[in-house]
Design a protein around this motif. Sequence first.
Motif, PDB file in Angstrom:
ATOM      1  N   ASN B  93       0.832  -1.189   0.000  1.00  0.00           N
ATOM      2  CA  ASN B  93       0.000   0.000   0.000  1.00  0.00           C
ATOM      3  C   ASN B  93       0.872   1.246   0.000  1.00  0.00           C
ATOM      4  O   ASN B  93       1.668   1.446   0.909  1.00  0.00           O
ATOM      5  CB  ASN B  93      -0.914  -0.054   1.241  1.00  0.00           C
ATOM      6  N   ASN B  94       0.753   2.021  -1.019  1.00  0.00           N
ATOM      7  CA  ASN B  94       1.401   3.333  -1.029  1.00  0.00           C
ATOM      8  C   ASN B  94       0.576   4.280  -1.883  1.00  0.00           C
ATOM      9  O   ASN B  94       1.063   4.891  -2.828  1.00  0.00           O
ATOM     10  CB  ASN B  94       2.838   3.228  -1.560  1.00  0.00           C
ATOM     11  N   SER B 162       8.882  11.995  -2.279  1.00  0.00           N
ATOM     12  CA  SER B 162       7.803  12.449  -1.389  1.00  0.00           C
ATOM     13  C   SER B 162       7.823  13.971  -1.271  1.00  0.00           C
ATOM     14  O   SER B 162       8.895  14.572  -1.320  1.00  0.00           O
ATOM     15  CB  SER B 162       7.983  11.864   0.006  1.00  0.00           C
ATOM     16  N   PRO B 164       6.359  15.978   1.565  1.00  0.00           N
ATOM     17  CA  PRO B 164       5.612  15.936   2.832  1.00  0.00           C
ATOM     18  C   PRO B 164       4.905  17.238   3.196  1.00  0.00           C
ATOM     19  O   PRO B 164       4.006  17.235   4.036  1.00  0.00           O
ATOM     20  CB  PRO B 164       6.693  15.599   3.860  1.00  0.00           C
ATOM     21  N   LYS B 167       1.258  16.637   2.928  1.00  0.00           N
ATOM     22  CA  LYS B 167       0.794  15.355   3.495  1.00  0.00           C
ATOM     23  C   LYS B 167      -0.684  15.374   3.892  1.00  0.00           C
ATOM     24  O   LYS B 167      -1.326  14.337   3.933  1.00  0.00           O
ATOM     25  CB  LYS B 167       1.666  14.943   4.690  1.00  0.00           C
ATOM     26  N   PHE B 170      -4.617  14.963   1.063  1.00  0.00           N
ATOM     27  CA  PHE B 170      -5.545  13.870   0.750  1.00  0.00           C
ATOM     28  C   PHE B 170      -5.446  12.835   1.868  1.00  0.00           C
ATOM     29  O   PHE B 170      -4.370  12.281   2.107  1.00  0.00           O
ATOM     30  CB  PHE B 170      -5.167  13.223  -0.590  1.00  0.00           C
ATOM     31  N   ILE B 171      -6.529  12.604   2.547  1.00  0.00           N
ATOM     32  CA  ILE B 171      -6.530  11.596   3.620  1.00  0.00           C
ATOM     33  C   ILE B 171      -7.754  10.688   3.438  1.00  0.00           C
ATOM     34  O   ILE B 171      -8.889  11.161   3.313  1.00  0.00           O
ATOM     35  CB  ILE B 171      -6.558  12.253   5.021  1.00  0.00           C
ATOM     36  N   ALA B 284      -1.556  10.393  -2.494  1.00  0.00           N
ATOM     37  CA  ALA B 284      -1.496  10.995  -1.164  1.00  0.00           C
ATOM     38  C   ALA B 284      -0.076  10.968  -0.625  1.00  0.00           C
ATOM     39  O   ALA B 284       0.690  10.062  -0.898  1.00  0.00           O
ATOM     40  CB  ALA B 284      -2.424  10.237  -0.227  1.00  0.00           C
ATOM     41  N   GLY B 285       0.229  11.991   0.112  1.00  0.00           N
ATOM     42  CA  GLY B 285       1.552  12.014   0.742  1.00  0.00           C
ATOM     43  C   GLY B 285       2.275  13.363   0.729  1.00  0.00           C
ATOM     44  O   GLY B 285       2.790  13.748   1.713  1.00  0.00           O
ATOM     45  N   THR B 287       3.078  11.681  -2.813  1.00  0.00           N
ATOM     46  CA  THR B 287       4.148  10.810  -3.291  1.00  0.00           C
ATOM     47  C   THR B 287       4.037  10.683  -4.807  1.00  0.00           C
ATOM     48  O   THR B 287       2.925  10.621  -5.336  1.00  0.00           O
ATOM     49  CB  THR B 287       4.020   9.418  -2.633  1.00  0.00           C
TER      50      THR B 287
END
Lengths: 346, 295
Positions: B93-94, B162, B164, B167, B170-171, B284-285, B287
């Motif tokens: 999962n990433n 990444s 950050p 970060k 998007f959750i 999300a991230g 990334t």
Amino acid sequence: MTTGSYIESIGIKLPEEKVSTQSIIDRMKISPPIKLEKITGIKERHFCSGDENTFSLAVDAAIDCLTYSSIKVHDIEMIIYCSISKFESDLSYYYEPSISTIVKQKIGANGALSFDISNACAGMATGIHIANDFIQRRVVNNCMIVSGEFISNICNNAIQSIETSPSPEFASLTVGDAGAAVILGKTANENGFEVLNLQTFSKYSKLCIGKLSTKYPGAQMFTQMQKLQKVSISESPSFVEQSLREAGLSYSDIDYMIPHQTAKRAIMAGAINFKEYFGSSPKEIIITVELMGNTASTTLFLALYHQLQQKKFRKEDRILLLSFASGLVMGVIVFKLNELVDKYGQ
Amino acid sequence: MGSKIETIKVSLPLFSFNKGYIPCAIRAAKKCLKKRGAAEQIGMLISTGVYREKHIVEPALSALILRKLIQKSFLCRSFSQDRFKKILAFDLNNGACGLIQALQIIDGYIQSGKIESGLVIAGDSLPKTGKTENYPFSQGAAAILLSKGGMEKGFVCFKTESYPQYKDDFIGYSHFTKGKRVLTIDVKKDFLDHTVRCALTSLDKFLDEEKMKIEDVDLVICSQYPDGFASEIRNRPDLKDKIIYPNGIKSGFHTSAPLFALHSIFKTQRFRTAKNILFLTVGAGITTSIALYSQ
């Protein structure tokens, strides 16, 4: 010279709060009470409280690991996050961003390649398997494998849910919370892992299912415990034998075995079965479940860390980590101890 | 030596009541392993997706998929012939970039000779249980089979970055409220702008590091989410004619989006004649992940 990887350092995090098995029984509605401590050998386990959660367990374990490491945090090249649970303190479950992204930012390893994997209780063993391949191919020079298991909520939910005995949620009563981290470094192949073998026996994949609960906050886990134990006992000796044989080793070459920590009685039954199958035993089968319970993907490294702190091992001792997980995943990791023994228990 | 794409297959939900990821994943995987001998050779199965069927957290969904493949006799022969046929199955999962890391892992194991071939299955589930808020992704799964490639061909490099500072853009999370499980997707309004900016920054950096020019790239296969991402990327003049993304029912995917895009051109002359194909994912991230495939 071919390249291998080795365990450069280990770190853990246990929450402060200890919860006794008796206090769990006292909270249950079932009568007569389950003889949980007698069956499992678990006296107590650690539970998260306050702001503690998956993220804090993982980050604190990673920081502890770095204190024993000669590798600086900004030199960490890869982070693999491996837990089953991804819970915030309020039991919100995080799907994305990946937890590894958050961990690397919190510890300051911003340049590291990172991703999350999930393979039930074999998560960290799987992470080591992957990291070893990246290091062997010289894609990276090191990798942190980290996990934070905030799984006490499945125990709390089982306490509410179990009304009869036996129950498919019985195994949920054995769990505890913990974080663990391992840094793998690069070494000459002959000094690296001697065995790294994981396999999925998927026909048994439905024997243990964990999912986010629709009745309670957090998750619930449903396990066919007797079947799972029977299968693990019947399949594991030949799997271990095959794994060792491929590396030119036999079971009698093992000094210490650290199996996945579920319940004392189950581990002992497995040890007896191994003795009958192989006709020999290691110096000791390590059992730490009494004071920590089953901490899922972190158990092997929690046990290894504690034995290192207690100066149980010597250099050149050969350790076998035996991973069992829902899936059914079995894993064998064998290595000889090196400078790691000097870093701990000072 | 990189690994080559042996085949790629996709599967959409067949019936309205059967929308889960696992049935789609099994169908896509079966199609991938249809070729004689393919099933016997796989040594690794990775399921990559973010939103999990029925919110199952263990075992790995890949183990459940593998079980069904074996039950349906696809792998039975190899198991009965060799009890210790080694297949390691796990999930990765990433976010939307998980697919690229899964390909990178399988490519590595093939390169180091530990496995002969490996299967990556990608897709996301709208969990059947509980409520969902703002879930934007299409249902379906895609499977890609990798095997040993030739010198300087196949997947030749991977790069993940990444950002950050974004970060919280998007959750995706699930919580329990008022007696119900709720899956919520929180997206900040600047997420699209940020993903475009990060993706293009990563792309330029990647080309620079690999000493390549964008003219060397024939096709770019990119993420489909957030909505408008692919068309924004296409606005850059030097990328305009290179971007591949499908429309209609084969659009709107999350983790599996690049595979649906690749599938749409896999058997065309355009793909066959392309020398360098770039996978560009963002999520999300924030990334970003990039993979270069040469043929």
